[in-house]
Design a protein around this motif. Structure first.
Motif, PDB file in Angstrom:
ATOM      1  N   LYS A 146      14.667   5.721   2.124  1.00  0.00           N
ATOM      2  CA  LYS A 146      14.329   4.491   2.860  1.00  0.00           C
ATOM      3  C   LYS A 146      12.810   4.382   3.037  1.00  0.00           C
ATOM      4  N   MET A 147      12.187   5.516   3.348  1.00  0.00           N
ATOM      5  CA  MET A 147      10.729   5.531   3.485  1.00  0.00           C
ATOM      6  C   MET A 147      10.061   5.195   2.153  1.00  0.00           C
ATOM      7  N   GLN A 148      10.591   5.791   1.080  1.00  0.00           N
ATOM      8  CA  GLN A 148      10.026   5.541  -0.255  1.00  0.00           C
ATOM      9  C   GLN A 148      10.099   4.065  -0.626  1.00  0.00           C
ATOM     10  N   ASP A 149      11.227   3.419  -0.282  1.00  0.00           N
ATOM     11  CA  ASP A 149      11.384   1.993  -0.574  1.00  0.00           C
ATOM     12  C   ASP A 149      10.282   1.176   0.082  1.00  0.00           C
ATOM     13  N   GLN A 150       9.759   1.691   1.186  1.00  0.00           N
ATOM     14  CA  GLN A 150       8.699   0.972   1.902  1.00  0.00           C
ATOM     15  C   GLN A 150       7.304   1.530   1.564  1.00  0.00           C
ATOM     16  N   GLY A 151       7.229   2.318   0.500  1.00  0.00           N
ATOM     17  CA  GLY A 151       5.923   2.808   0.048  1.00  0.00           C
ATOM     18  C   GLY A 151       5.417   4.032   0.786  1.00  0.00           C
ATOM     19  N   LYS A 193       0.849  -1.199   0.000  1.00  0.00           N
ATOM     20  CA  LYS A 193       0.000   0.000   0.000  1.00  0.00           C
ATOM     21  C   LYS A 193       0.887   1.252   0.000  1.00  0.00           C
ATOM     22  N   LYS A 194       0.593   2.134  -0.924  1.00  0.00           N
ATOM     23  CA  LYS A 194       1.347   3.389  -0.977  1.00  0.00           C
ATOM     24  C   LYS A 194       0.744   4.381   0.011  1.00  0.00           C
ATOM     25  N   ILE A 195       1.588   5.032   0.784  1.00  0.00           N
ATOM     26  CA  ILE A 195       1.108   6.112   1.655  1.00  0.00           C
ATOM     27  C   ILE A 195       1.647   7.424   1.107  1.00  0.00           C
ATOM     28  N   THR A 196       0.748   8.243   0.603  1.00  0.00           N
ATOM     29  CA  THR A 196       1.171   9.481  -0.050  1.00  0.00           C
ATOM     30  C   THR A 196       1.235  10.633   0.949  1.00  0.00           C
TER      31      THR A 196
END
Ligand SMILES: *Cc1c(COP(=O)(O)O)cnc(C)c1O
Length: 367
Positions: A301-306, A2-5
């Motif tokens: 790092k956060m982006q790698d985890q969505g 799940k992407k968290i924008t």
């Protein structure tokens, strides 16, 4: 995964919106200050506790129209720590932007650095209520009054923000709001200019509509930046749910603060005493030495985890090619802004984030 924008637009109920569209389709008055335009101006003036508001097609045009209406020329003192539209409006006005540094506690313009930037060509100051945190209004007004300068606030982040029960939008000569989809309150694209008397409001209304004062009379070289009926109807619906959205954001800010307090190398803002905040953003500032990771390392790092944060504001406006040759763009003139731009990540912040989302985000930050 799940992407968290970082943000998510506040959308009105589709059925209710459809009902309003049906009405517009029936009346066939789709723009040029129709019924919904009038209703939205009234409703917003009441909500924001301001007597005079003029709606615009976005948040950039009211900045430019404010500069034009106040006949600002020469140099305009502003902040490099903002969205690029702030400085662009000064450039489009044919004026020269002069950057002054910010203060760490609010990320707003440092009033104690304004006087050193004033020259005989200075005519106005354009501060930004960054993240909706009010700048030092009184001090800025004192300086402006002393030197006879106009003050135009970029209040794009400051929807509904109050100081001691008064709207922050009543400060200065004029304040510009943005109702862009990413903001706390939105009309998809949209914006407004807050002014303080009826004559000025009339003048602004002419300027946004080609300078027309009637069917056959044009009194000024105006431009076209009116808000249409469809987006005004949308805006009326969103106004009904913006308080709930702000309450949700406040809850999320509370969860972030609780978990991040005391984490070495992470700084964030608390509420300011006597201020009604809108929780539009949740910036955190990373001190590399104490945190043990750079801002960009954490960001990716956060982006790698969505989890999609936003480096907001980075880079500084003063580093963009259009502006970097200005004398005031020199790094040694802007040490605090430069440092903050390299430390900041705005964490995801919007009305639909769940506690589960927030916990996932926090797990990535708190080791
Ligand atoms: C969003 C924003 C603007 C511009 O608003 P638009 O509605 O996108 O034109 C201007 N200044 C700041 C600080 C903003 O965040």
């Amino acid at each position: 995964m799940k992407k968290i924008t970082v943000t998510s637009p506040l959308l009105p109920d589709l059925d209710e919106f459809h009902e309003m569209l049906k009405e517009i389709w029936t009346i066939k008055w789709v723009t040029n200050m129709g019924k919904f335009h009038e209703q939205l101006e009234k409703a917003l003036a009441e909500y924001l506790k301001v007597p005079y508001i003029s709606l615009f097609t976005n948040g950039t045009m009211p900045l430019l129209i404010a500069l034009k209406a106040l006949r600002v020329k020469g140099e305009v003192i502003t902040t490099p720590y903002s969205f690029v539209a702030t400085t662009h409006s000064i450039w489009w006005n044919g004026s020269t932007p002069v950057f002054v540094d910010i203060e760490e506690e609010t990320c707003g313009m440092d009033p104690e650095k304004i006087e050193a930037a004033i020259t005989p060509r200075t005519t106005a100051i354009m501060p930004v209520h960054c993240y909706g945190y009010p700048v030092k209004l009184k001090r800025i007004q004192e300086i402006a009054d002393h030197y006879g300068l106009k003050v135009i606030y970029d209040a794009a982040h400051a929807f509904g923000v109050e100081v001691g029960g008064n709207s922050v939008l009543t400060a200065g000569d004029m304040s510009a709001l943005s109702f862009h989809a990413t903001k706390v309150y939105n009309t998809l694209e949209g914006g407004a200019l807050i002014v303080h008397d009826e004559d000025t409001k009339k003048n602004i209304d002419y300027l946004k509509n080609f300078g027309f004062t009637g069917e056959t009379e044009v009194v000024a070289p105006g431009i076209n930046c009116k808000l249409d009926e469809v987006r005004c109807a949308y805006g009326l619906l969103n106004l009904k749910q913006v308080d709930q959205a702000i309450a949700n954001r406040q809850k999320i800010a509370g969860l972030y603060r609780e978990a991040l307090r005391g984490v070495p190398g992470i700084r964030f803002f608390d509420d300011m005493p006597g201020v009604r905040h809108n929780y539009g953003y949740f910036p955190v500032f990373i001190n590399v030495e104490e945190y043990g990771m750079t801002r960009d390392e954490l960001y990716f790092k956060m982006q790698d985890q969505g989890v999609f944060g936003r480096r907001y504001f980075y880079p500084l406006i003063s580093t963009f090619s259009t502006y970097r040759s200005l004398p005031s763009s020199a790094l040694e003139n802007l040490p605090v802004a430069t440092k903050i731009a390299n430390e900041v990540i705005c964490l995801p912040m919007h009305q639909e984030l769940t506690e589960e989302d927030v916990n996932k985000i926090l797990k990535l930050i708190v080791k």
